[in-house]
Enzyme design. Structure first.
Site, PDB file in Angstrom:
ATOM      1  N   GLY A  20      48.585  44.909  38.378  1.00  0.00           N
ATOM      2  CA  GLY A  20      49.667  43.858  38.579  1.00  0.00           C
ATOM      3  C   GLY A  20      50.595  43.349  39.110  1.00  0.00           C
ATOM      4  N   GLU A  55      46.691  50.868  39.029  1.00  0.00           N
ATOM      5  CA  GLU A  55      45.143  50.474  39.327  1.00  0.00           C
ATOM      6  C   GLU A  55      45.767  49.356  39.877  1.00  0.00           C
ATOM      7  OE1 GLU A  55      44.120  50.127  35.185  1.00  0.00           O
ATOM      8  OE2 GLU A  55      43.524  51.621  34.867  1.00  0.00           O
ATOM      9  N   PRO A  56      45.650  48.713  41.460  1.00  0.00           N
ATOM     10  CA  PRO A  56      46.575  47.855  42.430  1.00  0.00           C
ATOM     11  C   PRO A  56      44.916  46.972  42.749  1.00  0.00           C
ATOM     12  CG  PRO A  56      46.709  49.780  43.482  1.00  0.00           C
ATOM     13  CD  PRO A  56      46.447  49.801  42.232  1.00  0.00           C
ATOM     14  N   GLY A  57      45.105  45.397  42.174  1.00  0.00           N
ATOM     15  CA  GLY A  57      44.330  44.902  42.294  1.00  0.00           C
ATOM     16  C   GLY A  57      44.558  43.705  43.339  1.00  0.00           C
ATOM     17  N   CYS A 112      31.710  17.447  40.633  1.00  0.00           N
ATOM     18  CA  CYS A 112      32.187  16.417  38.845  1.00  0.00           C
ATOM     19  C   CYS A 112      32.715  17.205  38.045  1.00  0.00           C
ATOM     20  CB  CYS A 112      30.800  16.055  39.515  1.00  0.00           C
ATOM     21  SG  CYS A 112      29.635  15.545  40.372  1.00  0.00           S
ATOM     22  N   TYR A 117      40.706  37.242  43.432  1.00  0.00           N
ATOM     23  CA  TYR A 117      39.357  36.843  42.639  1.00  0.00           C
ATOM     24  C   TYR A 117      39.230  35.354  43.035  1.00  0.00           C
ATOM     25  CZ  TYR A 117      42.389  39.890  39.613  1.00  0.00           C
ATOM     26  OH  TYR A 117      42.604  41.562  39.476  1.00  0.00           O
TER      27      TYR A 117
HETATM   28  C1  PLP Z   1      42.721  43.252  36.501  1.00  0.00           C
HETATM   29  C2  PLP Z   1      43.219  44.745  36.105  1.00  0.00           C
HETATM   30  C3  PLP Z   1      43.612  44.961  37.232  1.00  0.00           C
HETATM   31  C4  PLP Z   1      44.533  44.474  38.926  1.00  0.00           C
HETATM   32  O1  PLP Z   1      44.837  43.647  38.160  1.00  0.00           O
HETATM   33  P1  PLP Z   1      45.541  43.038  39.652  1.00  0.00           P
HETATM   34  O2  PLP Z   1      46.974  42.184  38.645  1.00  0.00           O
HETATM   35  O3  PLP Z   1      44.955  42.028  40.360  1.00  0.00           O
HETATM   36  O4  PLP Z   1      46.611  44.215  39.799  1.00  0.00           O
HETATM   37  C5  PLP Z   1      44.313  46.645  36.849  1.00  0.00           C
HETATM   38  N1  PLP Z   1      44.141  47.548  35.600  1.00  0.00           N
HETATM   39  C6  PLP Z   1      42.754  46.925  34.890  1.00  0.00           C
HETATM   40  C7  PLP Z   1      42.856  47.353  33.708  1.00  0.00           C
HETATM   41  C8  PLP Z   1      42.976  45.215  35.037  1.00  0.00           C
HETATM   42  O5  PLP Z   1      42.375  44.618  33.552  1.00  0.00           O
END
Ligand code: PLP
Length: 405
Positions: A222, A263-265, A332, A360
């Site tokens: 997050g 858990e950075p995405g 559309c 995403y």
């Molecule tokens: C989606 C998710 C993340 C990553 O979130 P980001 O906003 O992309 O950093 C981390 N942990 C869990 C469990 C998630 O579902």
């Protein structure tokens, strides 16, 4: 200085591979990972890339190569991670309302699991007892994140075991002799405020005395990245200091040295991604000028789904006179990427780039309107390499069963 791909580089790559096209910059991902490592160098921190943001196996391999671990949201992501070469101990599966059979499969593959319901925890206890360490995904009842759709830790959220139900977790643990190793929370996406993480830690620290085998506090992902020019993301350096202080305090208070996981995405891949489209049509309607591009919500749904902002540039003519446009798609549906956006004057055929398209973006793409998904290119060691070819009509038909009569 963050590395960026220049307009010229993007233009050349778009010309070579065609559009719509996702382009990812491997070195930019590395840079973000190093920034995290540096920010947390005084703590026992491990980073698991939340791969749902972008799962192309070549990107996963790159993250493995630079030493990052991986967090998965489905058993298929776990399979992809293993296929990319991650050792099982570097793979985490954080579950969310999943069938118990997926947890069994994750255990058989030897990866870490975070469980998010009392019912699955009970089944887990019955099946594995103390033999397999487990993480508990808790819901800390904290409202945080960019907007409600991407907020996951508040008191009406479906995610995690509500922290007020901790007694149920404790009784399952005692009854089934569970080995609870990890507490997990993930409060949402785009959390800028370091205090939100601090509040999360507080909620979890309050519980650790009941869990003698706890080793890890997993604070989820997050981290926010800047979207608009001049905007600031999460101050990960400050967060690193804050986490160190908190964990030192806990070590003194309980005589226990806990590890921290993240858990950075988005943080790792968002800024490394560029989405390039081409303008099909310019249409003047009263005082609105629509620039209709060869893409739509089938390729980049974030603006329509979450109202997210993506910075856009006209890379064919970045020096042109500024004009105001509605940038819209060609499916559309009303698929508006941006309203009243000031861009250098656009001509039909110009290439536009959407920044911050690494997370995403492609992952949420679909074949809606039976259009092809974009191709993907990875720029690595200064070379642009195709990592997903464009769909063909055969791909769209591949899973259909055509009845003969
Ligand atoms: C989606 C998710 C993340 C990553 O979130 P980001 O906003 O992309 O950093 C981390 N942990 C869990 C469990 C998630 O579902």
């Amino acid at each position: 200085m963050p590395q960026v791909l220049s307009h010229q580089q993007l233009l050349e790559i778009a010309n070579e591979f065609g559009t719509p096209l996702y382009i990812y910059h491997a070195e930019r991902i590395t840079e973000q990972y190093h920034r995290l490592q540096e920010a947390f160098k005084d703590t026992d921190a491990t980073f698991f890339y939340a791969c749902k943001a972008l799962t192309n196996v070549n990107v996963l391999k790159h993250l493995k190569h630079i030493g990052c671990n991986i967090d998965c949201s489905s058993i298929n992501e776990v399979r992809l991670a293993l296929l990319a070469g991650f050792e099982p101990e570097r793979v985490l599966y954080t579950s969310n309302n999943i069938a118990f059979s997926e947890i069994e499969e994750a255990v058989s593959l030897g990866v870490h699991v975070n469980i998010d319901s009392v019912s699955n925890l009970q089944k887990f206890g019955e099946r594995y007892g103390h033999s397999y360490p487990v993480g508990i995904r808790l819901r800390p009842n904290i409202m945080a994140g960019g907007n409600l759709k991407i907020s996951t830790g508040h008191n009406k959220s479906k995610f995690g075991i509500p922290v007020e139900d901790i007694d149920q977790v404790l009784s399952v643990m005692k009854e089934k002799n569970l080995h609870v190793r990890t507490f997990h929370i993930h409060t949402g996406s785009e959390i800028k405020d370091v205090e939100v993480f601090a509040r999360g830690m507080e909620v979890l620290f309050d519980l650790i005395r009941h869990f003698p085998e706890l080793e890890v506090i997993d604070l989820g992902g997050g981290f926010k990245v800047p979207y608009t020019p001049g905007e600031e993301g999460t101050d990960v350096e400050r967060l690193g200091k804050r986490v160190k202080e908190e964990f030192d305090t806990i070590a003194k208070k309980y005589g226990r040295r806990l590890k921290v996981w993240f858990e950075p995405g988005k943080f790792l891949v968002s800024e490394a991604g560029y989405f390039v489209v081409q303008v099909n049509v310019l249409k003047q309607s009263g005082d609105i000028c629509f620039a209709g591009v060869n893409s739509g919500l089938n390729h980049l749904i974030r603006p329509m789904f979450y109202g997210s902002y993506h910075h856009i540039q006209n890379i064919s003519d970045p020096g042109g006179k500024p004009e105001t446009y509605h940038i819209v798609g060609n499916v559309c549906e009303t698929d508006t990427f941006a309203e009243d956006r000031v861009l250098p004057k656009i001509k039909e055929g110009d290439f536009l780039v959407f920044y911050n398209a690494g997370a995403y973006g492609f992952e949420m793409a679909s074949n809606y309107n039976s259009r092809f998904k974009p191709a993907e290119v990875l720029v690595i060691n200064n070379k642009a390499r195709l990592i997903r070819r464009r769909d063909t009509l055969e791909d769209i038909l591949a899973t259909q069963v055509i009845l003969k009569d």
